[in-house]
Design a protein around this motif. Sequence first.
Motif, PDB file in Angstrom:
ATOM      1  N   PRO A   1      44.936  39.830  13.299  1.00 37.22           N
ATOM      2  CA  PRO A   1      45.693  40.415  12.179  1.00 37.22           C
ATOM      3  C   PRO A   1      46.945  41.202  12.546  1.00 37.22           C
ATOM      4  O   PRO A   1      47.853  41.304  11.723  1.00 37.22           O
ATOM      5  CB  PRO A   1      44.661  41.330  11.510  1.00 37.22           C
ATOM      6  N   LYS A   2      47.018  41.774  13.747  1.00 46.61           N
ATOM      7  CA  LYS A   2      48.156  42.625  14.096  1.00 46.61           C
ATOM      8  C   LYS A   2      49.250  41.897  14.879  1.00 46.61           C
ATOM      9  O   LYS A   2      50.149  42.523  15.438  1.00 46.61           O
ATOM     10  CB  LYS A   2      47.674  43.841  14.895  1.00 46.61           C
ATOM     11  N   LEU A   3      49.198  40.597  14.880  1.00 45.11           N
ATOM     12  CA  LEU A   3      50.166  39.806  15.642  1.00 45.11           C
ATOM     13  C   LEU A   3      51.587  40.031  15.122  1.00 45.11           C
ATOM     14  O   LEU A   3      51.843  39.997  13.923  1.00 45.11           O
ATOM     15  CB  LEU A   3      49.796  38.330  15.527  1.00 45.11           C
ATOM     16  N   THR A   4      52.517  40.267  16.057  1.00 44.80           N
ATOM     17  CA  THR A   4      53.933  40.402  15.707  1.00 44.80           C
ATOM     18  C   THR A   4      54.751  39.197  16.165  1.00 44.80           C
ATOM     19  O   THR A   4      55.763  38.866  15.554  1.00 44.80           O
ATOM     20  CB  THR A   4      54.542  41.668  16.336  1.00 44.80           C
ATOM     21  N   THR A   5      54.307  38.550  17.242  1.00 38.92           N
ATOM     22  CA  THR A   5      55.021  37.388  17.783  1.00 38.92           C
ATOM     23  C   THR A   5      54.025  36.283  18.092  1.00 38.92           C
ATOM     24  O   THR A   5      53.030  36.501  18.797  1.00 38.92           O
ATOM     25  CB  THR A   5      55.771  37.766  19.078  1.00 38.92           C
ATOM     26  N   PHE A   6      54.315  35.091  17.566  1.00 37.66           N
ATOM     27  CA  PHE A   6      53.469  33.928  17.849  1.00 37.66           C
ATOM     28  C   PHE A   6      54.361  32.751  18.217  1.00 37.66           C
ATOM     29  O   PHE A   6      55.256  32.375  17.460  1.00 37.66           O
ATOM     30  CB  PHE A   6      52.592  33.566  16.667  1.00 37.66           C
TER      31      PHE A   6
ATOM     32  N   THR B   1      41.961  45.151  30.762  1.00 35.89           N
ATOM     33  CA  THR B   1      43.144  44.285  30.718  1.00 35.89           C
ATOM     34  C   THR B   1      43.867  44.401  29.377  1.00 35.89           C
ATOM     35  O   THR B   1      43.272  44.242  28.311  1.00 35.89           O
ATOM     36  CB  THR B   1      42.756  42.818  30.955  1.00 35.89           C
ATOM     37  N   ALA B   2      45.159  44.650  29.440  1.00 29.40           N
ATOM     38  CA  ALA B   2      45.986  44.728  28.231  1.00 29.40           C
ATOM     39  C   ALA B   2      46.989  43.581  28.150  1.00 29.40           C
ATOM     40  O   ALA B   2      47.371  43.166  27.051  1.00 29.40           O
ATOM     41  CB  ALA B   2      46.722  46.062  28.187  1.00 29.40           C
ATOM     42  N   TYR B   3      47.399  43.050  29.304  1.00 29.40           N
ATOM     43  CA  TYR B   3      48.398  41.986  29.353  1.00 29.40           C
ATOM     44  C   TYR B   3      47.913  40.884  30.286  1.00 29.40           C
ATOM     45  O   TYR B   3      47.616  41.135  31.456  1.00 29.40           O
ATOM     46  CB  TYR B   3      49.744  42.526  29.835  1.00 29.40           C
ATOM     47  N   LEU B   4      47.834  39.662  29.760  1.00 28.10           N
ATOM     48  CA  LEU B   4      47.399  38.505  30.549  1.00 28.10           C
ATOM     49  C   LEU B   4      48.506  37.467  30.568  1.00 28.10           C
ATOM     50  O   LEU B   4      48.953  36.993  29.526  1.00 28.10           O
ATOM     51  CB  LEU B   4      46.129  37.895  29.952  1.00 28.10           C
ATOM     52  N   TYR B   5      48.948  37.139  31.770  1.00 29.53           N
ATOM     53  CA  TYR B   5      49.953  36.101  31.974  1.00 29.53           C
ATOM     54  C   TYR B   5      49.308  34.974  32.775  1.00 29.53           C
ATOM     55  O   TYR B   5      49.063  35.114  33.973  1.00 29.53           O
ATOM     56  CB  TYR B   5      51.163  36.658  32.714  1.00 29.53           C
TER      57      TYR B   5
ATOM     58  N   LEU C   1      40.310  40.286  18.927  1.00 23.61           N
ATOM     59  CA  LEU C   1      41.428  40.940  19.617  1.00 23.61           C
ATOM     60  C   LEU C   1      42.279  41.688  18.589  1.00 23.61           C
ATOM     61  O   LEU C   1      43.397  41.280  18.243  1.00 23.61           O
ATOM     62  CB  LEU C   1      42.246  39.906  20.381  1.00 23.61           C
ATOM     63  N   LEU C   2      41.769  42.797  18.136  1.00 22.20           N
ATOM     64  CA  LEU C   2      42.399  43.527  17.038  1.00 22.20           C
ATOM     65  C   LEU C   2      43.674  44.254  17.459  1.00 22.20           C
ATOM     66  O   LEU C   2      44.435  44.701  16.601  1.00 22.20           O
ATOM     67  CB  LEU C   2      41.398  44.522  16.450  1.00 22.20           C
ATOM     68  N   LEU C   3      43.910  44.370  18.761  1.00 21.85           N
ATOM     69  CA  LEU C   3      45.123  45.029  19.250  1.00 21.85           C
ATOM     70  C   LEU C   3      46.193  44.027  19.692  1.00 21.85           C
ATOM     71  O   LEU C   3      47.302  44.428  20.040  1.00 21.85           O
ATOM     72  CB  LEU C   3      44.786  45.962  20.415  1.00 21.85           C
ATOM     73  N   LEU C   4      45.864  42.749  19.648  1.00 17.14           N
ATOM     74  CA  LEU C   4      46.784  41.732  20.160  1.00 17.14           C
ATOM     75  C   LEU C   4      48.036  41.644  19.290  1.00 17.14           C
ATOM     76  O   LEU C   4      47.961  41.449  18.078  1.00 17.14           O
ATOM     77  CB  LEU C   4      46.094  40.365  20.207  1.00 17.14           C
TER      78      LEU C   4
ATOM     79  N   ILE D   1      36.763  41.695  25.922  1.00 15.68           N
ATOM     80  CA  ILE D   1      38.071  42.260  26.243  1.00 15.68           C
ATOM     81  C   ILE D   1      38.777  42.596  24.938  1.00 15.68           C
ATOM     82  O   ILE D   1      39.466  41.759  24.345  1.00 15.68           O
ATOM     83  CB  ILE D   1      38.919  41.279  27.076  1.00 15.68           C
ATOM     84  N   THR D   2      38.600  43.813  24.473  1.00 14.82           N
ATOM     85  CA  THR D   2      39.181  44.220  23.180  1.00 14.82           C
ATOM     86  C   THR D   2      40.493  44.980  23.337  1.00 14.82           C
ATOM     87  O   THR D   2      41.073  45.413  22.345  1.00 14.82           O
ATOM     88  CB  THR D   2      38.180  45.095  22.418  1.00 14.82           C
TER      89      THR D   2
END
Length: 293
Positions: free
Chosen positions: A182-187, A116-120, A161-164, A137-138
């Motif tokens: 750490p890699k968050l672009t939008t919160f 899973t890469a995208y969870l809605y 979740l290092l890719l989130l 789920i990394t």
Amino acid sequence: MKTLQTAFFLFVFVPLVNAAPPIQQEPFPFYEYDTDVTMGSLSQQDYEIQSKDIRKDGTNISLDTFLRLQGDDSETNVQPTKDTNLPTCLLCVCLSGSVYCEEIDIEAVPPLPKETAYLYARFNKIKRIAVSDFADITTLRRIDFSGNRIEEIEDGAFSKLLLLEELSLAENRLLKLPVLPPKLTTFNANQNRIKSRGIKANAFKKLTNLAYLYLGHNALESVPLNLPESLRILHLQYNNITTITDDTFCKSNNTRYIRTRMDEIRMEGNPILLAKHVNAFSCLRTLPVGTYY
């Protein structure tokens, strides 16, 4: 001679020929499914009467419809229910690394496929997020929990979740923010119940990719500290912000400092008069949206 033979044939044999009696057939019984009426057993008169439109509640309906209504009246109305115990990809929609679990009344994060890469999971009844929900789920890059009832997020729930890159917790019941990956672009944490004491001093400092931060419609008394240089959009509208310092956005010890990436700051709906804090915006290319007079 031929004329006499023809006359003799007509005179002797024709009276002996009688029309064959019609063949009598048994009526073929036809059984109407889900009723107790056998159509072949009705008399002709009864069938003609019942074949006419039957008036029920002021509306003309056909015989077939009438028979179906009789069958429906004998059944108990059963309200549809949502079975939240189904496997995730039967309860939700799984498609090419995306899992859509929107508006299905789940109360917890369902077990997710490992790819899973995208969870809605918007507009459900989720109240709590645990570390175990994403422990294996990394690969997640985007999570959207908007419109739930989340009150608690365990420490470290998102730490692995290092890719989130995108996380939305908007329209929930949070009082404090979790540790963010750490890699968050939008919160997005709009429309919660977050107060300033619910945000740690260095909550955003190490988020060097964070570009969009939405904290509008909460209960913040001050602007969060140590905002990263990467920030482009900051929404703080409709909080309870009453104070701001020269170091909130700028650096009081460096008059040449310019925050080049910041494009928009919204502060309307706060009980602060921005005109009294001109030096706080000296490093910005555009003034924040808010009350000045």
